[in-house]
Every structure is written in structure tokens, then in C-alpha cells.
Design a protein around this motif. Structure first.
Motif, PDB file in Angstrom:
ATOM      1  N   ALA A   3      59.528 -60.007  27.696  1.00  0.00           N
ATOM      2  CA  ALA A   3      59.063 -59.226  26.546  1.00  0.00           C
ATOM      3  C   ALA A   3      59.510 -57.769  26.670  1.00  0.00           C
ATOM      4  CB  ALA A   3      57.548 -59.319  26.440  1.00  0.00           C
ATOM      5  N   THR A   4      59.421 -57.234  27.887  1.00  0.00           N
ATOM      6  CA  THR A   4      59.808 -55.834  28.080  1.00  0.00           C
ATOM      7  C   THR A   4      61.306 -55.662  27.856  1.00  0.00           C
ATOM      8  OG1 THR A   4      58.101 -55.810  29.763  1.00  0.00           O
ATOM      9  CG2 THR A   4      59.548 -53.909  29.659  1.00  0.00           C
ATOM     10  N   GLU A  28      63.163 -57.556  26.003  1.00  0.00           N
ATOM     11  CA  GLU A  28      63.433 -57.765  24.585  1.00  0.00           C
ATOM     12  C   GLU A  28      63.139 -56.481  23.801  1.00  0.00           C
ATOM     13  OE1 GLU A  28      60.713 -60.163  22.343  1.00  0.00           O
ATOM     14  OE2 GLU A  28      62.386 -61.248  21.439  1.00  0.00           O
ATOM     15  N   ALA A  29      62.009 -55.832  24.158  1.00  0.00           N
ATOM     16  CA  ALA A  29      61.654 -54.602  23.469  1.00  0.00           C
ATOM     17  C   ALA A  29      62.755 -53.571  23.655  1.00  0.00           C
ATOM     18  CB  ALA A  29      60.329 -54.077  23.997  1.00  0.00           C
ATOM     19  N   ALA A  30      63.247 -53.442  24.888  1.00  0.00           N
ATOM     20  CA  ALA A  30      64.286 -52.447  25.146  1.00  0.00           C
ATOM     21  C   ALA A  30      65.544 -52.766  24.341  1.00  0.00           C
ATOM     22  CB  ALA A  30      64.601 -52.408  26.636  1.00  0.00           C
ATOM     23  N   ILE A  31      65.887 -54.057  24.254  1.00  0.00           N
ATOM     24  CA  ILE A  31      67.069 -54.440  23.474  1.00  0.00           C
ATOM     25  C   ILE A  31      66.838 -54.147  21.992  1.00  0.00           C
ATOM     26  CG2 ILE A  31      68.506 -56.387  22.760  1.00  0.00           C
ATOM     27  CD1 ILE A  31      67.953 -57.596  25.527  1.00  0.00           C
ATOM     28  N   ALA A  32      65.605 -54.377  21.551  1.00  0.00           N
ATOM     29  CA  ALA A  32      65.297 -54.130  20.147  1.00  0.00           C
ATOM     30  C   ALA A  32      65.439 -52.657  19.803  1.00  0.00           C
ATOM     31  CB  ALA A  32      63.886 -54.610  19.830  1.00  0.00           C
ATOM     32  N   VAL A  55      65.235 -50.237  32.598  1.00  0.00           N
ATOM     33  CA  VAL A  55      64.168 -51.235  32.566  1.00  0.00           C
ATOM     34  C   VAL A  55      64.184 -52.121  33.799  1.00  0.00           C
ATOM     35  CG1 VAL A  55      63.162 -53.136  31.264  1.00  0.00           C
ATOM     36  CG2 VAL A  55      64.219 -51.234  30.063  1.00  0.00           C
ATOM     37  N   LEU A 112      61.635 -51.592  37.060  1.00  0.00           N
ATOM     38  CA  LEU A 112      60.551 -52.566  37.138  1.00  0.00           C
ATOM     39  C   LEU A 112      60.657 -53.450  38.375  1.00  0.00           C
ATOM     40  CD1 LEU A 112      59.816 -51.601  34.297  1.00  0.00           C
ATOM     41  CD2 LEU A 112      59.377 -53.956  33.698  1.00  0.00           C
TER      42      LEU A 112
END
Lengths: 353, 516
Positions: free
Chosen positions: B421-422, B424-428, B440, B444
Motif C-alpha cells: 500500500a505504501t 502504491e501510494a508513492a507511485i500514485a 520509500v 522502510l
């Protein structure tokens, strides 16, 4: 950037998504033979995620996509910034063909024009709130000063000023999601994608955040696609609602249309428990003036007047102050219909005239 | 009514499970299932056929347990009936007699030659041998007399095993029945194939074992029975292959290594040279710099990075090292470890990131990493010497092989543990792959990577002594020396020095990360 001539910011045409190794073959078979979801699974070992979805979202509109888990709503919203590649169909955002973009263009539009909020916040745990909000700007290479200024502004918008130097794990779930919202707003995008942003929060906080979001939405006029599994939320927030089932869009309409005219039993089941008081308006239950026969010895002269767009809720308030029926006026102030007490009660009961 | 139906279903299912003798097993199972304690049921078939019954019914656990037990009992019986229990003693007695005769003959010759003193010596030896021979003869007789008791013991054991077989069979079969209910692919009824298979196994196992344990010269007996095939051509008391294949292969290996060493000499020299460069740099820094400066820097670093307590501990450890006169070789050791750890991190983290991202690369590398960690260090010390000679750089290389896997594994683990999810958010938000990794994934995965680095440092330290075997100087060499001269005190003091070095490095590194 060439903005589209029409007012449609997001346009989806016949978008399909099939998951599996043989997705292309399965897609052809589906289009030619019209196989069902189960047939595709059986014959090609492929799962149909999105089936033939088309819709458009106007500038400044809040468009809710509602469906149960597994209905494909989260998959669908990820097509809008191409986190997921569709198997077939066309997607335009801000008049630009998302699917025709190369990597750099795609990254640019994601960073500048499309903000996204996630169900599980997905904040970076090693960064402060300020740096989390400034992250999209950092990716675009903005200077620290601009990043900090912008994140300050965005945190003010979501009432989180004073928490800039905290880390995400020091905040409550609701506050974390407000950081997520601030982050999505940081690059001042035209489009906001919200993937069940409030689903993981407890009901009270959810309500607060909905209110805050609606206020912000009114103020900023962002074109928003809002995913939810909660019809109440969709009705509260959405200008229009699309209801999804098994990857298909079953019905698209305003909250009132969805509630008063469900297209099938599936939607009807959903709207059954929804209170109609604030969704049904006077014009849809009123009796036209011509057909209304006032009881003997009564005239409508002193009857209370109301605009045709008032909700049943307001109509009740007006109605209890007088013995007479309520006369409904059109936009020009001309009397067009009447709602007497039996009509009103029936309307509350079922939203039917 | 409903109960009856359920019961009928149960009956039918036992019927289709047991197939043959279903009535009997239905009763037995019912008894077992209704009894609150251990039910007593007797299965004559199982008692008579023993392990074979287990094989036919598909109970292989039963087959093996009772085959081994029966074999043990049969061996006892065989030893009692025909086993030459005192055979080895009698053989020894005969050897002794021959020896005595030889000595007496020598004595007689010496006497004839006139050397009385030497003759008396020989006679004394002969007399001592006679005493030993008598004792051996007595032991042999005692062993022979044991034959009856061994036979009785064997018989009792055999009967007891048969009883156990009969009593236990239905319980084992009932458990198999329950397993079959949840896994209908298990065998039902009797199986001809399993019967044959069971008989073959028994024929292969039982006679040979029996002969081996009850006959003194098993190979001779067998070669007599089989016309020289078993026992002579193929001995059963030892494996018929010696080192025929091993030796030429080992020689081939030698040639291979020699060829590689001469063919790629330049490459190996280059590696040695680059390691030596890093090593020399660190060593000059630690030894060339005046010792007060180094000490102050280390203590201050401990204070700033890990707090007062670690700083005090560090100061005490440094005091120990210097007061024992181990300062310089400690610094040599630290330079060795530092070089090893630096190179491990330099190569290990990128490899770890790669393995974390590519499942296929990780699957390919996994056996290599296992090999690096489990292969005893001595095994790869040999080729290292062949390729790189002796001294510190090869010592660093040996350390690399042993200490690199943890940092690779833990980096890969950390990278794989970054929530989807993290990412994906960064890619978004428009991250490129490089931005995703730097902003990221690596941050992490950092706790895991730091654990890996820590592990690597500690494992490097444990290689210090082994590296000294191929000529790496330092505290390891001190320990190796104490081992060679059995210098206990020196070994202990040197060991403590290594321990303190390790703890100081570990505490400072951990403290530094925790503070961050």
C-alpha cells in the motif's frame, strides 16, 4: 495543456480489466461471445475485475462509486491514474489519453493533476507529517521552502496545524487520514481520487471527516472520484453515484434517482434502509395544481408556500405550522403544485407520489 | 431415527474402509470408540502375520516398528540357538596360544645361543601371556554358557511382541480409518501390491541381518550359501567400494584449482590488491594515528551515538586492551573486521535489494547463501589459499564468505516487507523507480538492514580466529598461538579482548541506530 472542450474531466469508455495470464485471449472471447464471469474463470482461468465500465465526471463534481467488497470499485479507481492497466477501453483525464502516455508523462500527470487518498493512509512512517504532505512536491523536485509552505497551507486546510513535526504513528487514525488528504491536496491537483478514505475509521470520526471533506470540497471545487462501500456516505457526499456489482456499473444517478428509482433488486436492497427525508424533494411528490381539489370551503390563498426543491424534511417543518396544504412554487415563484398531509406522509413512507 | 441413519452411514463407511472382515472391524472399532479408557481388542491375524499384516492393510508405521522389534527378538533367538557366542574370545585365545608358542621357541633359541638373560625375559612374557590366555578362555566359556539365557530372553521377547501386535493392531487400524475419513485417497481393504512389497522388504532385511548378528564369519557363510556371489564378490559386513573413485576425483580437483589459479592469476591478484588497499587505509587510520586521538575519538563517538553507559563501557574496554599491551593488534583486528564488514555492506546491500525485488534472483541465490553460511570455513580456506595465498586479504575474503549472507538476507527481507500500500501510494504520487527505492523502500527497510549489518559485524568477529589460520595477524593469531602452545592464560586474555572489541562495536552501532 489542452483542456477538453466539454466539461468532462474524467471520461471512461468501455473499460475492461481481466486478471490472469491469458487476459488478452479471454478479453477477445468475452467481447465476441459475451461469456459470463464464471465462464471466463472456468475456461481461461482469468478473473474479470472490471466489465465494460463507462462514465464521465464533470468539473468540480463529486462522483461516488459504491459497491460491496470485491465489486471492483477499488480496481476501477486505480485505472484513472493507471496504477492498474486496463485490458480494453479508453480513459481520458483532463482531456488527455491516459493509456497513450509514456512513463514520464504518466508520472508528471500523477504528480501534478491527480491526488489520491488511500483507505489505509499509506503514510511514510519515517517522515514527519510536514514531509509526508510535502512528498508529492519533493518528487517533482520542489525546493524545501516551497514544500514546507505548501504543506503548512494544506495542513491548515485539514485543521492539523501544530502537528507538522509529529510522526504519523503519533497521530490517531482520523488525524492520519487528514494528513493523507492534505498530502493529496499538496500538489493542488485538478482531480482527487479517494479510495475508501474513511472506511477504516470509527463512525463518529468518519462523520466528522465527511463533514470536513464536504466543506473542503465545496471550497476547492476539485473533481473527485470517491470510492465507498457505504451508501449513506455516498448519498451524503456524492453529487452522483455509480453502483457497482461484480465489476459492472449497475446504475448511475443522483442520490435522489438512486433512492427513488432503483433499476433492479440489487440496488433496491441497498436503498431500502435509507432515509428519504433529505433525498426526496417536493417536486417529486407534489400533486399538480390542476389536479388538486381543495376540500370544501377551503382555499389555498393563505396556504404556506415552498420552493419545489425543498426536501421532505423541510416540507414537514413548513407543513406542521399550518392546517392548510403546502403550495409548491417553481423557480419563478409561480404556483405549480400542492402537497397536502396525506401526500406528504406517503412520500415519507416510500418516496412515492 | 436420525441417530439410526447416522449410525448406518458409519457402519457403511467402516464396511467400505475395511472391506475384508468388515464385520469384525466394525465390532472392534465400536468397542474402541465406546470405551472410555484404552479398549482391549485382540486381532489374531495381526498377531500371526505381524508386520506383514500392517503392510497388507497399508499401516506402514506398524510394519516398520514391528519388523524391527521382531528382528531384534529373532536375533536373540538365533544367537542362543546357533550363534557362537564366545567365538571372538576363542579366536583371541588361539592367537594368544600361537604368540606363547612363538615366545617359547624364541626363548629356547636364545638359551641355545647362551643368552640366558634374554631367554628369561622371553619366558616371562610368555608366562604373562599364558595368564591372559587363561582369562580369555574363562570368558569364552562364560559367554557360551549365556547362550541358554539369551535364547530364553529372545523367546520371551518374541511372544511379548506378538502379544503387542495383536493388541495394538485394531487401535492402529482405527486411527487409520479416521485419517481415511478425511482423506479418502488412503488405502482401503487389503492390497495385493502392498503384500508383495512387504514380503520383498522382509526378505531383503530379515535374513541378512539375522546372519550378520548371529554368525561370527557372516561373509564366509553367505559365500558358501550363494556360491560366492554374496559375501565374497559383494561382502555384506563392509561396503565393497574403497577410495577408487574418491582419489582420482580429488586429484582432478587439484588440477582444476591449479589451472584456475594460473589462468586467472591476474584477477585474483587484482582482488587481493583492492582488499589490501581498503585494509591498509583503515589500518593506517587506526594504528598510524596517535593512540590517544583514536581512543578519544572512539569514546566520544560512543558518547554521542549511544549514550553515557556505552561510553563508560567503551572506555573500560579500551583501557583493558591497552593495559594488556594488545592495543596495536586489537586495532589490526578491528581493521580486519572493519574491512570485512565494509565490503559485506558494499556488496551485500545492493545484492539484498536486488534479491528483495526479484523473486527469481532470490530463489537462485538462496542455495548459494546457504552454502556460504553452512559450509565449514576450513573447506573454503583451502581454495582461498590456492587462489589468493596467505595473509590478511585472504582472511578478509574468508570473512566475506561467512559474514555476507546475513546482510543480504535481511536487506532482502526488509525490502520485501515494505507494505504494498505504501509503495502504491508513492507511485500514485508520481514516484519513479529510483525515487521509490530511495524515498520509500530503503528507508522502510532500514531497521532490517541495520540488523543485517550488525549481524555481519559480529559474524566477522567470529571469523577472526579462523582467518588467522591462513596468516591474518591480530587477536586471532594470539589465540591460535595459545592453542598451539596450550597457553591457557594467554588464550583467555586474548578471547576477552575479542569479546570487548565485538561488544563495543555492536553497542555503538545499535545505539546509533536506536537514537536515530
Amino acid at each position: 495543456m489542452t483542456k477538453s472542450k466539454t466539461n468532462d474531466v474524467i471520461v471512461l469508455e468501455h473499460v475492461w480489466k481481466i486478471f490472469g495470464d491469458d487476459d488478452k485471449v479471454a478479453m477477445q472471447a468475452v467481447q465476441k461471445l459475451g461469456l459470463s464471469k464464471n465462464d471466463v474463470l472456468k475456461e481461461f482461468n482469468c478473473v474479470v475485475g472490471i466489465a465494460d465500465c463507462s462514465f464521465s465526471v464533470k468539473r468540480g463534481e463529486v462522483f461516488c462509486i459504491m459497491g460491496l467488497s470485491g465489486s471492483g470499485k477499488s480496481t476501477l479507481v486505480r485505472h484513472l491514474n493507471r496504477l492498474i492497466e486496463p485490458t480494453a477501453g479508453k480513459i481520458h483525464v483532463l482531456g488527455r489519453d491516459i493509456l497513450g502516455m509514456n512513463d514520464a508523462e504518466l508520472r508528471a500527470i500523477r504528480a501534478k493533476e491527480i491526488g489520491m487518498v488511500f483507505q489505509h493512509m499509506a503514510l511514510l512512517p519515517h517522515r514527519t507529517v510536514r514531509d509526508n504532505v510535502g512528498f508529492p512536491l519533493q518528487i517533482r523536485g520542489a525546493s524545501k521552502a516551497i514544500r514546507w509552505e505548501t504543506s503548512q497551507k494544506c495542513l491548515d486546510m485539514v485543521d492539523l496545524s501544530g502537528y507538522e513535526d509529529r510522526f504519523p504513528n503519533e497521530l490517531s487514525g482520523g488525524m492520519q487520514q487528514r494528513v493523507g488528504l492534505a498530502r493529496a491536496l499538496a500538489s493542488d491537483p485538478e482531480v482527487l481520487l479517494m479510495d475508501e478514505p474513511f472506511s477504516a475509521l470509527d463512525p463518529l470520526i468518519r462523520r466528522q471527516l465527511q463533514d470536513q471533506f464536504m466543506q473542503l470540497s465545496q471550497q476547492l471545487q476539485k473533481t473527485t472520484v470517491f470510492i465507498t462501500h457505504d451508501l449513506d456516505e455516498a448519498i451524503r457526499i456524492g453529487d452522483r453515484i455509480a453502483i457497482m456489482k461484480d465489476g459492472r456499473i449497475v446504475q448511475i444517478g443522483t442520490p435522489e434517482e438512486i433512492v427513488t428509482k432503483p433499476v433492479d433488486d440489487y440496488v433496491r436492497d441497498f436503498v431500502e434502509g435509507i432515509s428519504k427525508l433529505k433525498l426526496v424533494y417536493a417536486h417529486s411528490i407534489m400533486v399538480p395544481l390542476a389536479k388538486f381539489k381543495p376540500p370544501r370551503g377551503q382555499t389555498l390563498n393563505n396556504a404556506p408556500r415552498a420552493h419545489h426543491g425543498v426536501s421532505l424534511d423541510e416540507l414537514i417543518d413548513i407543513s406542521v405550522k399550518s392546517d392548510k396544504p403546502v403550495v409548491i412554487q417553481n423557480d419563478k415563484g409561480k404556483d405549480v403544485g400542492v402537497v397536502d398531509k396525506p401526500t406528504l406522509l406517503k412520500g415519507i413512507q416510500g418516496g412515492k407520489a | 431415527m436420525k441417530n439410526d441413519i447416522e449410525k448406518n452411514e458409519l457402519v457403511a463407511s467402516v464396511d467400505s474402509f475395511a472391506d475384508v472382515n468388515a464385520d469384525y472391524y466394525r465390532e472392534a472399532f465400536e468397542k474402541i470408540q465406546q470405551s472410555e479408557r484404552v479398549a482391549l481388542t485382540w486381532n489374531s491375524m495381526a498377531a500371526i502375520f505381524g508386520p506383514l499384516w500392517g503392510a497388507i492393510r497399508g499401516l506402514w508405521g506398524y510394519f516398520w516398528i514391528f519388523l524391527i522389534l521382531e528382528m531384534f527378538a529373532l536375533v536373540q533367538i538365533g544367537r542362543g540357538l546357533w550363534g557362537e557366542l564366545g567365538a571372538d574370545k576363542i579366536a583371541r585365545y588361539e592367537r594368544l596360544l600361537a604368540n606363547i608358542a612363538k615366545r617359547e621357541q624364541q626363548a629356547a633359541e636364545l638359551q641355545a645361543a647362551g643368552d640366558v638373560a634374554a631367554a628369561t625375559d622371553k619366558l616371562n612374557i610368555a608366562n604373562n601371556l599364558k595368564k591372559a590366555a587363561e582369562t580369555t578362555l574363562l570368558e569364552a566359556e562364560a559367554a557360551t554358557q549365556q547362550a541358554t539365557s539369551v535364547l530364553i530372553f529372545g523367546l520371551i521377547l518374541f511372544v511379548a511382541i506378538k502379544l503387542m501386535e495383536g493388541l495394538y493392531a485394531n487401535h492402529a487400524y482405527e486411527r487409520q480409518y479416521l485419517r481415511w475419513r478425511s482423506n479418502p485417497r488412503l488405502q482401503t481393504g487389503l492390497s495385493r501390491a502392498n503384500a508383495i512389497w512387504g514380503i520383498v522388504l522382509i526378505i531383503c532385511i530379515l535374513p541378512l541381518t539375522l546372519i550378520r548378528y548371529t554368525v561370527a564369519k557372516a561373509d564366509e557363510l553367505l559365500s558358501g550359501l550363494t556360491g560366492g556371489f554374496l559375501g565374497q564378490t559383494i561382502p555384506i559386513t563392509e561396503f565393497p567400494v574403497k577410495r577408487e573413485y574418491f582419489s582420482p576425483l580429488a586429484a582432478l580437483g587439484d588440477q582444476g584449482f591449479d589451472w584456475l589459479a594460473s589462468r586467472f592469476g591476474n584477477v585474483f591478484d587484482g582482488i587481493t590488491y583492492s582488499i589490501r588497499t581498503v585494509l591498509d587505509g583503515i589500518e593506517v587510520l587506526l594504528i598510524g594515528t596517535p593512540w590517544p586521538v583514536v581512543m578519544v575519538v572512539i569514546v566520544v563517538a560512543a558518547l554521542r551515538l549511544a549514550g553515557v553507559r556505552v561510553a563508560i563501557f567503551t572506555a573500560a574496554s579500551l583501557a583493558y586492551l591497552s593495559m594488556m599491551g594488545l592495543w596495536e593488534i586489537s586495532m589490526i583486528t578491528v581493521a580486519l573486521i572493519g574491512t570485512g564488514a565494509f565490503l559485506c555492506v558494499l556488496f551485500g546491500i545492493p545484492l539484498g535489494i536486488w534479491f528483495g525485488k526479484s523473486q527469481r534472483a532470490y530463489r537462485t541465490a538462496e542455495p548459494v547463501l546457504d552454502f556460504m553460511q553452512t559450509m565449514p570455513a576450513f573447506v573454503y580456506l583451502i581454495p582461498i589459499i590456492a587462489f589468493f595465498g596467505t595473509g590478511k586479504p585472504p582472511g578478509v575474503l574468508a570473512t566475506l564468505i561467512f559474514a555476507m549472507p546475513p546482510v543480504i538476507r535481511l536487506t532482502a527481507l526488509g525490502i520485501r516487507g515494505v507494505p504494498e500500500a505504501t509503495k502504491e501510494a508513492a507511485i500514485a504520487f508520481g514516484c519513479s523507480r529510483r525515487q521509490l527505492m530511495m524515498n520509500v523502500e530503503i528507508p522502510l527497510a532500514m531497521p532490517s538492514i541495520m540488523t543485517g549489518i550488525n549481524q555481519t559485524i559480529l559474524m566477522s568477529l567470529s571469523m577472526v580466529v579462523i582467518a588467522s589460520l591462513i596468516g591474518a595477524e591480530g587477536l586471532g593469531a594470539l589465540i591460535l598461538e595459545s592453542l598451539q602452545y596450550a597457553a591457557k592464560g594467554q588464550g583467555l586474555l586474548g578471547g576477552l579482548a575479542i569479546l570487548f572489541c565485538a561488544m563495543v562495536i555492536d553497542r555503538i552501532a545499535q545505539g546509533a541506530y536506536r537514537k536515530k
